[in-house]
Design a protein around this motif. Sequence first.
Motif, PDB file in Angstrom:
ATOM      1  N   LEU A 271      55.795  87.477  68.098  1.00 20.45           N
ATOM      2  CA  LEU A 271      55.700  86.407  67.110  1.00 20.45           C
ATOM      3  C   LEU A 271      55.021  86.904  65.846  1.00 20.45           C
ATOM      4  O   LEU A 271      55.431  86.575  64.736  1.00 20.45           O
TER       5      LEU A 271
ATOM      6  N   THR B 225      57.207  88.461  63.179  1.00 19.77           N
ATOM      7  CA  THR B 225      58.075  87.617  62.366  1.00 19.77           C
ATOM      8  C   THR B 225      57.342  87.030  61.169  1.00 19.77           C
ATOM      9  O   THR B 225      57.943  86.479  60.290  1.00 19.77           O
TER      10      THR B 225
ATOM     11  N   THR C 206      65.975  82.535  62.175  1.00 20.24           N
ATOM     12  CA  THR C 206      65.880  81.790  63.427  1.00 20.24           C
ATOM     13  C   THR C 206      64.921  80.606  63.241  1.00 20.24           C
ATOM     14  O   THR C 206      64.089  80.616  62.321  1.00 20.24           O
TER      15      THR C 206
ATOM     16  N   ASN D 281      62.337  79.923  64.969  1.00 19.28           N
ATOM     17  CA  ASN D 281      60.975  80.437  65.096  1.00 19.28           C
ATOM     18  C   ASN D 281      60.510  81.107  63.805  1.00 19.28           C
ATOM     19  O   ASN D 281      59.384  80.904  63.355  1.00 19.28           O
ATOM     20  N   GLN D 282      61.359  81.903  63.190  1.00 25.85           N
ATOM     21  CA  GLN D 282      60.999  82.558  61.934  1.00 25.85           C
ATOM     22  C   GLN D 282      60.747  81.523  60.835  1.00 25.85           C
ATOM     23  O   GLN D 282      59.814  81.667  60.041  1.00 25.85           O
TER      24      GLN D 282
ATOM     25  N   ASN E  21      59.750  78.449  61.256  1.00 23.12           N
ATOM     26  CA  ASN E  21      58.489  77.786  61.578  1.00 23.12           C
ATOM     27  C   ASN E  21      57.302  78.663  61.185  1.00 23.12           C
ATOM     28  O   ASN E  21      56.363  78.191  60.547  1.00 23.12           O
TER      29      ASN E  21
END
Length: 147
Positions: free
Chosen positions: A4, A7, A127, A129-130, A132
Amino acid sequence: AKTLADTRPEAPFRLLPPTHIFIMSGWDAHLQKLTAYGVAAQMHGLDGTKWAGAGVSDDAAQIKYLIGGFGNPGSLRAKGPTLGNTKYMITRAEGDFIIGKKGAAGFVAVKSKQAVTIAVFNEDKMTPNQANVATQAFKDYLIGLGF
């Protein structure tokens, strides 16, 4: 394997000195830190007033509805916000962030002390997640500046 932390954009919000933050047109330059990662981004005051950005929504009522969801996420989950011409399903809403999704598109909205930043992404560029992580980093940056 990427973690994480990998990113998180490197020093993403340090281009302009803090003196520029008091000039509203300067917010566009700050938002470029997000748009450089392939998202559309806008900043609004907590009252819904647009501070900067483009590509998310020009519908003030929808922006206010989304901002109201920080205090009442159940209402967002029941109806789902519309940004631009896309109606999203809320996948996560906790405290100072809201995430919505529709197909390969989605949005992340984060609330700082004085502003809400909304980033709309498409998975072919970033993505969820990226998106966010980048949007949360922008929020942390704003909080560090007192916003």
